[in-house]
Write an enzyme that holds these catalytic residues in place. Structure first.
Site, PDB file in Angstrom:
ATOM      1  N   GLY A 135     -28.144  20.639 -20.907  1.00 33.09           N
ATOM      2  CA  GLY A 135     -29.073  19.688 -20.300  1.00 33.09           C
ATOM      3  C   GLY A 135     -30.350  20.309 -19.778  1.00 33.09           C
ATOM      4  N   ASP A 169     -30.297  20.713 -14.817  1.00 30.13           N
ATOM      5  CA  ASP A 169     -31.132  19.546 -15.077  1.00 30.13           C
ATOM      6  C   ASP A 169     -31.093  18.558 -13.920  1.00 30.13           C
ATOM      7  OD1 ASP A 169     -28.458  18.931 -15.583  1.00 30.13           O
ATOM      8  OD2 ASP A 169     -28.797  18.053 -17.555  1.00 30.13           O
ATOM      9  N   ASP A 189     -26.096  15.368  -9.307  1.00 28.69           N
ATOM     10  CA  ASP A 189     -25.554  14.013  -9.211  1.00 28.69           C
ATOM     11  C   ASP A 189     -24.476  14.009  -8.111  1.00 28.69           C
ATOM     12  OD1 ASP A 189     -24.819  11.411  -9.766  1.00 28.69           O
ATOM     13  OD2 ASP A 189     -23.793  11.856 -11.628  1.00 28.69           O
ATOM     14  N   GLY A 212     -22.758  16.630  -7.310  1.00 24.63           N
ATOM     15  CA  GLY A 212     -22.763  17.965  -6.715  1.00 24.63           C
ATOM     16  C   GLY A 212     -21.587  18.828  -7.147  1.00 24.63           C
ATOM     17  N   THR A 244     -20.596  20.003 -10.144  1.00 23.74           N
ATOM     18  CA  THR A 244     -20.910  21.095 -11.077  1.00 23.74           C
ATOM     19  C   THR A 244     -21.549  22.262 -10.345  1.00 23.74           C
ATOM     20  OG1 THR A 244     -21.322  19.432 -12.775  1.00 23.74           O
ATOM     21  CG2 THR A 244     -22.119  21.659 -13.224  1.00 23.74           C
ATOM     22  N   LEU A 245     -22.603  21.982  -9.598  1.00 21.40           N
ATOM     23  CA  LEU A 245     -23.311  23.092  -8.945  1.00 21.40           C
ATOM     24  C   LEU A 245     -22.486  23.722  -7.846  1.00 21.40           C
ATOM     25  CD1 LEU A 245     -27.020  21.897  -9.002  1.00 21.40           C
ATOM     26  CD2 LEU A 245     -25.995  23.798 -10.259  1.00 21.40           C
ATOM     27  N   LYS A 252     -30.421  13.048  -7.756  1.00 22.85           N
ATOM     28  CA  LYS A 252     -30.165  11.613  -7.572  1.00 22.85           C
ATOM     29  C   LYS A 252     -29.956  11.299  -6.109  1.00 22.85           C
ATOM     30  CE  LYS A 252     -28.234  10.393 -12.011  1.00 22.85           C
ATOM     31  NZ  LYS A 252     -27.079   9.885 -12.751  1.00 22.85           N
ATOM     32  N   ASP A 302     -28.552  14.137 -22.339  1.00 21.46           N
ATOM     33  CA  ASP A 302     -28.013  13.338 -23.442  1.00 21.46           C
ATOM     34  C   ASP A 302     -27.204  12.136 -22.969  1.00 21.46           C
ATOM     35  OD1 ASP A 302     -25.763  14.896 -22.455  1.00 21.46           O
ATOM     36  OD2 ASP A 302     -24.704  14.270 -24.260  1.00 21.46           O
ATOM     37  N   ARG A 355     -31.465  14.004 -26.386  1.00 24.03           N
ATOM     38  CA  ARG A 355     -31.970  15.221 -25.734  1.00 24.03           C
ATOM     39  C   ARG A 355     -33.407  15.497 -26.131  1.00 24.03           C
ATOM     40  NH1 ARG A 355     -27.635  17.822 -23.330  1.00 24.03           N
ATOM     41  NH2 ARG A 355     -25.666  17.750 -24.423  1.00 24.03           N
TER      42      ARG A 355
HETATM   43  P1  5GP Z   1     -22.589  16.506 -10.965  1.00 24.03           P
HETATM   44  O1  5GP Z   1     -21.521  17.549 -11.159  1.00 24.03           O
HETATM   45  O2  5GP Z   1     -23.621  16.856  -9.934  1.00 24.03           O
HETATM   46  O3  5GP Z   1     -22.004  15.146 -10.763  1.00 24.03           O
HETATM   47  O4  5GP Z   1     -23.295  16.336 -12.343  1.00 24.03           O
HETATM   48  C1  5GP Z   1     -24.089  17.252 -12.840  1.00 24.03           C
HETATM   49  C2  5GP Z   1     -24.136  17.201 -14.348  1.00 24.03           C
HETATM   50  O5  5GP Z   1     -23.808  15.918 -14.871  1.00 24.03           O
HETATM   51  C3  5GP Z   1     -25.540  17.476 -14.751  1.00 24.03           C
HETATM   52  O6  5GP Z   1     -25.705  18.847 -14.978  1.00 24.03           O
HETATM   53  C4  5GP Z   1     -25.672  16.661 -16.014  1.00 24.03           C
HETATM   54  O7  5GP Z   1     -25.254  17.453 -17.095  1.00 24.03           O
HETATM   55  C5  5GP Z   1     -24.710  15.526 -15.852  1.00 24.03           C
HETATM   56  N1  5GP Z   1     -25.412  14.310 -15.390  1.00 24.03           N
HETATM   57  C6  5GP Z   1     -25.437  13.807 -14.133  1.00 24.03           C
HETATM   58  N2  5GP Z   1     -26.183  12.692 -14.072  1.00 24.03           N
HETATM   59  C7  5GP Z   1     -26.652  12.506 -15.326  1.00 24.03           C
HETATM   60  C8  5GP Z   1     -27.508  11.507 -15.920  1.00 24.03           C
HETATM   61  O8  5GP Z   1     -28.020  10.576 -15.291  1.00 24.03           O
HETATM   62  N3  5GP Z   1     -27.772  11.663 -17.251  1.00 24.03           N
HETATM   63  C9  5GP Z   1     -27.249  12.670 -17.996  1.00 24.03           C
HETATM   64  N4  5GP Z   1     -27.580  12.700 -19.293  1.00 24.03           N
HETATM   65  N5  5GP Z   1     -26.453  13.621 -17.472  1.00 24.03           N
HETATM   66  C10 5GP Z   1     -26.154  13.524 -16.162  1.00 24.03           C
HETATM   67 MG    MG Z   2     -25.680  19.574 -16.921  1.00 22.79          MG
END
Ligand code: 5GP
Ligand code: MG
Length: 185
Positions: A50, A106, A109, A111, A113-114, A137, A165, A171
């Site tokens: 991403g 990228d 959302d 949190g 993953t990070l 977000k 994506d 993408r």
């Molecule tokens: P988290 O772990 O913070 O919920 O999500 C992070 C990952 O989810 C981001 O790195 C991304 O790859 C994916 N993601 C979260 N929100 C979106 C979105 O609105 N669109 C897309 N395409 N990917 C998202």
């Molecule tokens: Mg990602």
């Protein structure tokens, strides 16, 4: 000059960020990093796929010496809602001890993953860790992530383009936008 906006753009309900807006903001982010990380050797940890275009555009404006590792992480497995489980593909031979690490993704959302990746970086005892995302977000986080830089705050909607994506597609859009409802899954 911005690339032409063509092709899959008709699948968007609306454009959230134009190529020009993205480009201006990334230059501002690079200027801040150049000022605040001047004199350091920066080890970038970039989350693929991403953040591909974000990383490519940001890194080319960084003026300090930079090393780069790419990781892939997924919590989405193709849909638009997180599964709560983060799979990280951590390459062998990455040693972040005593490094000044710049973690790039990228979008922030939930949190999850990070936070998982930050923890894996911290146990390696880097000299410093700074986390930077293109989009953040506005929503409640499942895990708090200490974020130093976010390009844009956006509403809690699913976005595509500029590396991001839906089911592996979109993408290559030069802008960031919201999809039309009723995309095939
Ligand atoms: P988290 O772990 O913070 O919920 O999500 C992070 C990952 O989810 C981001 O790195 C991304 O790859 C994916 N993601 C979260 N929100 C979106 C979105 O609105 N669109 C897309 N395409 N990917 C998202
Ligand atoms: Mg990602």
């Amino acid at each position: 000059m911005s690339p032409p906006v063509t092709g899959v753009i008709q699948d968007l309900e609306r454009v959230l960020l134009t190529p020009a807006q993205i480009s201006v903001r990334i230059s501002e982010m690079a200027a801040r990093l150049n000022a605040e990380l001047a004199g350091k050797v920066v080890t970038v940890v970039a989350l693929m796929d991403g953040a591909l275009f974000f990383v490519a555009d940001l890194l080319r404006q960084l003026e300090m010496p930079v090393r780069m590792h790419t990781l892939s992480a997924s919590s989405y497995q193709g849909g638009t809602a997180t599964t709560g489980e983060v799979k990280v593909n951590w390459p062998a031979g990455v040693d972040l001890r005593d490094q000044d690490v710049l973690l790039l993704d990228d979008i922030l959302d939930t949190g999850l993953t990070l936070s998982v990746i930050s923890e894996r970086i911290r146990v390696q005892q880097p000299a410093s860790l700074r986390t930077c995302v293109l989009l953040s977000k506005r929503r409640e986080r499942l895990r708090e992530v200490p974020l130093k830089d976010a390009g844009f705050e956006i509403d809690d909607e699913f976005v595509v383009g500029y590396g991001m994506d839906y089911q592996g597609r979109f993408r290559n859009l030069p802008c960031i936008g919201i999809l039309n409802p009723g995309q095939p899954s």
